[in-house]
Design a protein around this motif. Structure first.
Motif: not given
Ligand code: DCP
Ligand code: MN
Ligand code: MG
Length: 557
Positions: A257-267, A272-283
């Protein structure tokens, strides 16, 4: 329906209740060529567990259960040590380590049912219950059915003797009966030699290494954990200030939520499968250049992992009786034939980072009169590649004493070979091994942080220089397509059922395994042979030196 409940099989089974009866058993066993031995213990740690009892099974469905008495084990010592009686087991290394606690060695030919099945079907499950159903067409009582589950679960040790003895002898009886079937298959497939000459003798070597253990400087790690915890605090406050908000960094949901809702780091953030933002090492690695918070998070995670898997975890695993750390090497897990190591895993301590090096430093000799010596093969897998592919350029490079990793580093980083540093050389390993095991330009680009175009150039140039390697890779895949398996130098097999799959993703995994298995597996064969030879020399010369650890292409003494 055709599976007979083992309980209903009325095979002879005697509970030994006196010294006299042990004497009789000893005499009986002397008449036998082989027997199966099966310890029943309270935990799976051979060096510390309480022993509940053990069972012995022989031909003709004869089985014995011996409730634990130190005296009984000692009375059986001559039989255990008799080189003319073969010993059969399922994970026989475990039985060997238990006996070592009494200074008893298990001599004679050994047959490990689990390892036989592993060599035959490296990728399948080798549980005794499964093998018993499959080969013997009967069912083993499982542990849960006698100790219960959940809250009602009892300790094995608290059960009635009759319950435990029947549980134990069912197992040793099955273990004994399985030998015939597995042995036939080993011979049929041509794996008998690898089994008897390599995997069986290695068991003894590994048992000794595990029993010996290694000295750990727990105080040093304790100090280091304080240092790392302080560092972690620094990272936490950096991350908070970069985020402009406090959140639980260990929670992927909150971080997403911080990275993608607040900081908007990606368009288009990956989910993930559960609908959460992925924060895996790869991502995260892909976002590294978008915001300075990413590298802080990656560091935070690396430190946290180091703390929980090693710095804090290792001292807790020191055996209180020996004051040493005793890993268990698993010989029947990796499909390539490599060993793996558990409780703790001592084979993947990161050595490329300076922090990982600190962890390595915590492994110390037993006393000031001793030192640790580590010996690491120089590019064994590339040498095997040179041998198998007969690539002229690669063979020439080795004959001239050229270091291929440094050569590759010099090309990748466009510096002179003499200017190649440790990090460059280590990255070049990822290039060299990546390419020979079929990495894509995309994968290589990601691994070492270069553009896809550059990665493609490197791969193309590599195959131009080592054209024999490319040819070998194509040939091995063709072979795999035809036979559905590939082999190592010593004939270890890896089956590749997906090699002709219609699904390109699944098929390409199988193809990469086809390229990798003969090479990595041959390297595993070779170091296993080396360990057996070294063990023999150490014994012959009566040396005080001990082989302690194996880290794939490295031995620590
Ligand atoms: N390995 C790999 N990918 C890497 C590094 C290593 O697949 N990025 C595998 C292949 C190696 C084995 O692990 O044979 C052992 O790693 P080493 O670091 O010891 O590699 P080398 O023996 O090739 O190099 P060195 O000359 O530094 O020992
Ligand atoms: Mn090496
Ligand atoms: Mg190494």
């Amino acid at each position: 329906e055709s599976i007979i409940e083992e309980e209903k099989l009325n095979f002879q089974h005697t509970i030994i209740e006196s010294k006299n009866e042990i004497q009789n058993l000893t005499n009986t066993l002397y008449q036998e060529n082989s027997f199966a031995l099966n310890f029943i213990t309270n935990t799976s740690d051979a060096l510390t567990t309480k022993i509940i009892g053990f069972s012995i099974s022989l031909k003709g469905n004869k089985s014995y259960y011996i409730p634990y008495q130190e005296e009984y084990i000692n009375l059986l010592q001559p039989v255990f040590e008799d080189p003319n009686i073969s010993k059969i087991g399922f994970d026989i290394k475990f039985q060997i380590k238990i006996l070592k606690r009494f200074n008893i060695s298990l001599n004679g030919e050994i047959f490990d049912v689990e390892l036989a099945h592993y060599l035959l079907y490296p990728e399948k499950r080798h549980a005794l219950g499964i093998l018993t159903e499959q080969y013997l067409n009967r069912k083993l009582q499982d542990k849960e059915s006698i100790i219960g589950r959940g809250k009602l679960k009892a300790e094995l040790i608290s059960l009635k003797r009759e319950v435990i003895s029947s549980y134990a002898v069912q197992q040793s009886n099955a273990i004994f009966d399985l030998v015939e079937f597995l042995n036939k298959e080993l011979v049929l497939v041509g794996l008998k030699k690898l089994y008897t000459k390599l995997e069986m003798p290695l068991i003894i070597v590994l048992a000794e290494m595990e029993f010996e253990g290694v000295n750990l400087d727990s105080n040093m790690l304790l100090e280091y954990s304080k240092v790392l915890s302080d560092k972690l605090q620094d990272y936490i406050s950096h991350i908070y200030s970069l985020a402009g908000v406090q959140f639980n960094i260990s929670s992927p949901k909150q971080m997403g939520e911080v990275l993608f809702d607040k900081l908007q780091l990606s368009k288009k953030p990956k989910k993930t499968k559960s609908g959460q933002y992925s924060t895996s090492e790869e991502t995260l690695l892909k976002l590294k250049d978008e915001h300075p918070i990413i590298s802080e998070i990656l560091e935070f995670r690396a430190i946290k992992k180091l703390l929980s898997t090693y710095v804090e975890a290792l001292p807790a695993l020191v055996n209180p009786l020996t004051n040493r750390l005793h890993t268990t090497f698993n010989q029947s897990v990796a499909s390539t034939g490599r060993l793996s190591s558990v409780n703790p895993n001592l084979q993947n301590i990161p050595i490329r980072t300076s922090r990982g090096m600190q962890v390595r430093k915590a492994f110390i000799p037993r006393s000031e009169e001793y030192s640790l010596l580590a010996a690491d093969y120089s590019q064994i897998e590339l040498r095997i590649m040179a041998l198998l592919s007969e690539d002229k350029a690669m063979i020439r490079a080795f004959n001239e004493g050229i270091d291929i990793h440094s050569e590759t580093a010099s090309k990748v980083y466009k510096v002179a070979v003499s200017d190649v540093n440790k990090t460059m050389r280590s990255n070049a390993k990822a290039v060299n091994f990546g390419i020979i095991y079929g990495i894509s330009p995309f994968g290589l680009a990601q691994n070492i942080g270069i553009s896809r175009k550059e990665a493609k150039e490197i791969i193309d140039q590599y195959f131009e220089e080592f054209s024999g390697v490319k040819k070998y890779m194509d040939t091995i895949i063709d072979q795999a397509r035809e036979f559905k398996y590939v082999e190592t130098l010593m004939g270890r097999r890896r089956y590749l059922p997906d090699i002709n799959s219609q699904n390109a993703v699944i098929r390409s995994v199988a193809e990469r395994n086809a390229m990798n298995a003969p090479i990595q597996g041959s390297a595993a064969d070779i170091i296993k042979q080396a360990m057996i030879n070294i063990h023999e020399v150490i014994n012959q010369r009566g040396m005080k030196s001990k082989m302690l650890l194996q880290v794939h292409d490295e031995l620590v003494f």
